[in-house]
Design an enzyme around this catalytic site. Structure first.
Site, PDB file in Angstrom:
ATOM      1  N   LYS A  91       0.813  -1.232   0.172  1.00  0.00           N
ATOM      2  CA  LYS A  91       0.071   0.115  -0.143  1.00  0.00           C
ATOM      3  C   LYS A  91       0.754   1.307   0.066  1.00  0.00           C
ATOM      4  CE  LYS A  91      -0.345  -0.492   5.059  1.00  0.00           C
ATOM      5  NZ  LYS A  91      -1.041  -0.851   6.208  1.00  0.00           N
ATOM      6  N   TYR A 118      16.960  29.501   7.869  1.00  0.00           N
ATOM      7  CA  TYR A 118      15.850  30.269   8.320  1.00  0.00           C
ATOM      8  C   TYR A 118      15.748  30.353   9.858  1.00  0.00           C
ATOM      9  CZ  TYR A 118      13.960  30.325   3.692  1.00  0.00           C
ATOM     10  OH  TYR A 118      13.826  30.503   2.132  1.00  0.00           O
TER      11      TYR A 118
HETATM   12  C1  LIG Z   1      -0.419  -1.899   6.767  1.00  0.00           C
HETATM   13  C2  LIG Z   1      -0.999  -3.325   7.276  1.00  0.00           C
HETATM   14  C3  LIG Z   1      -0.037  -4.319   7.213  1.00  0.00           C
HETATM   15  C4  LIG Z   1       1.389  -4.129   7.322  1.00  0.00           C
HETATM   16  O1  LIG Z   1       1.940  -3.551   8.507  1.00  0.00           O
HETATM   17  P1  LIG Z   1       3.408  -3.573   8.906  1.00  0.00           P
HETATM   18  O2  LIG Z   1       3.548  -2.853  10.446  1.00  0.00           O
HETATM   19  O3  LIG Z   1       3.958  -2.457   8.029  1.00  0.00           O
HETATM   20  O4  LIG Z   1       4.121  -4.797   8.635  1.00  0.00           O
HETATM   21  C5  LIG Z   1      -0.616  -5.630   7.498  1.00  0.00           C
HETATM   22  N1  LIG Z   1      -1.976  -5.658   7.704  1.00  0.00           N
HETATM   23  C6  LIG Z   1      -2.949  -4.725   7.703  1.00  0.00           C
HETATM   24  C7  LIG Z   1      -4.398  -4.898   7.715  1.00  0.00           C
HETATM   25  C8  LIG Z   1      -2.250  -3.410   7.445  1.00  0.00           C
HETATM   26  O5  LIG Z   1      -3.223  -2.398   7.146  1.00  0.00           O
END
Ligand SMILES: *Cc1c(COP(=O)(O)O)cnc(C)c1O
Length: 370
Positions: free
Chosen positions: A34, A251
């Site tokens: 994702k 800055y």
């Molecule tokens: C993002 C997500 C993961 C992965 O989590 P990590 O901590 O990056 O391994 C797994 N399951 C779900 C439902 C998620 O939303």
């Protein structure tokens, strides 16, 4: 072109996937890609993780992209579909869907889909984000079983504190108790669960952050598990200024030199995704900058990060000059150490690498540019 670059290594992704498989040898891997592959580029990571049995994304557009690029693995929409139009498209692309609420269940019961879909039914075991509460879960599962649009069911939950001392004991117990007479496949484990809670590996694991070589557990380095950074975020020194005691940098004059200081200006700023709130105060002998490597040697930022540039201390790196290589994060500077200096997590920094940063992919096959 500005010298900034994000270099993605297929070999590192593949290596990290092998570590996930080594920890969970009896589970299939749903690689979580994702957020544009946690900022690494969806196609880049899908290629590097092509040994995974599945990919998990949020957007139907990402799922369709993966299918159109030729990936034939399981693809899962982690939030499911948002309307019946999406449901029909997901089914036609053989994209699996999470069902986490009554509305999604009703869509499945009322639509006439041309192809049936595989559903991951989500239980809320205390995260209180998505999912059916335990008391409603078996009812939802029964309705899915009776639904002609549903080809298969996987039982799923997500832990809120797998990376914390409190762990997963209570939610795991809730999940196991609720599903004890259900025979379907199960999917529970994110990266922290894979690495710390083997009792919850089940049929599918869902690693995200570990695949990118960053740590899911605050205070524990990714190298503890032999994970390798999939991204090298690099740039170069584009200017050098030598300032005297009492002179300021950047800055807001946030840094005031206490002695003659050689300051390097790096082509990377918050518009590239480097956090503006990176540790930035440095007075006297107290340096609170964020770690950076220049010419392969460790130093730190000084002053405030600006939109397009940041400052580093080159006083102890006399060989550094215009054109010298800078590693913002990667093999030498773990993204988690940068995150710690900014009071955040590696996840956020990786996902925030800006669209204007050019990417280069080192593919395993040719070990060169692609
Ligand atoms: C993002 C997500 C993961 C992965 O989590 P990590 O901590 O990056 O391994 C797994 N399951 C779900 C439902 C998620 O939303």
């Amino acid at each position: 072109m500005r010298p900034i670059l994000a270099t993605i290594s297929h070999a590192a992704l593949n290596h990290n996937l092998a570590i996930a498989k080594k920890h969970a040898p009896n589970s299939k891997v749903m690689a979580v890609v994702k957020a544009n592959g946690y900022g690494h580029g969806l196609l880049n990571v899908a290629q590097g993780l092509s040994d995974a049995e599945g990919f998990a994304v949020l957007g139907l557009n990402e799922a369709i992209d993966l299918r159109e690029w030729g990936f034939e693995q399981t693809i899962l929409l982690l939030e499911g579909v948002f309307n019946t139009g999406e449901l029909n498209i997901a089914a036609s692309y053989k994209v699996d869907i999470v069902v986490h609420c009554e509305q999604q269940l009703i869509m499945l019961e009322t639509e006439q889909l041309a192809q049936s879909v595989a559903v991951h039914l989500k239980m809320n075991t205390g995260m209180n984000r998505l999912g059916f509460v335990p008391g409603e879960f078996k009812g939802a599962c029964g309705r899915l079983q009776a639904c002609r649009n549903v080809r298969s069911i996987t039982l799923m939950t997500h832990f809120a504190a797998a990376d914390e001392a409190i762990g997963i004991t209570m939610p795991l117990h809730t999940f196991q108790k609720t599903t004890q007479d259900l025979t379907q496949a199960k999917s529970l484990a994110n990266s922290a669960t894979i690495l710390r809670h083997p009792e919850a590996h089940a049929d599918w694991v869902r690693p995200g952050i570990m695949l990118y070589g960053a740590s899911p557990v605050k205070g524990t380095a990714a190298s503890t598990w032999n994970l390798k950074p999939a991204m090298q975020f690099t740039s170069e020194i584009i200017s050098v200024q030598t300032i005297q005691a009492g002179e300021n940098v950047g800055y807001g004059h946030l840094f005031t030199a206490s002695k003659t200081t050689r300051v390097g200006i790096v082509a990377c700023g918050y518009a590239d995704g480097y956090p503006r709130h990176a540790g930035q105060y440095a007075t006297g002998d107290h340096q609170y900058g964020t770690p950076v490597a220049v010419c392969g040697r460790m130093t730190h930022t000084i002053g405030r990060v600006s939109m397009d540039m940041l400052f580093v201390d080159l006083t102890d790196i006399p060989e550094a000059n215009i054109g010298s290589p800078v590693e913002l994060w990667g093999d030498q500077v773990p993204v988690d150490t940068v995150a710690e200096a900014c009071d955040t997590v590696g996840y956020e920094l990786l996902c925030a690498v800006a669209a204007r940063v050019p990417f280069k992919v080192i593919s395993e096959a040719n070990n060169g540019e692609s």
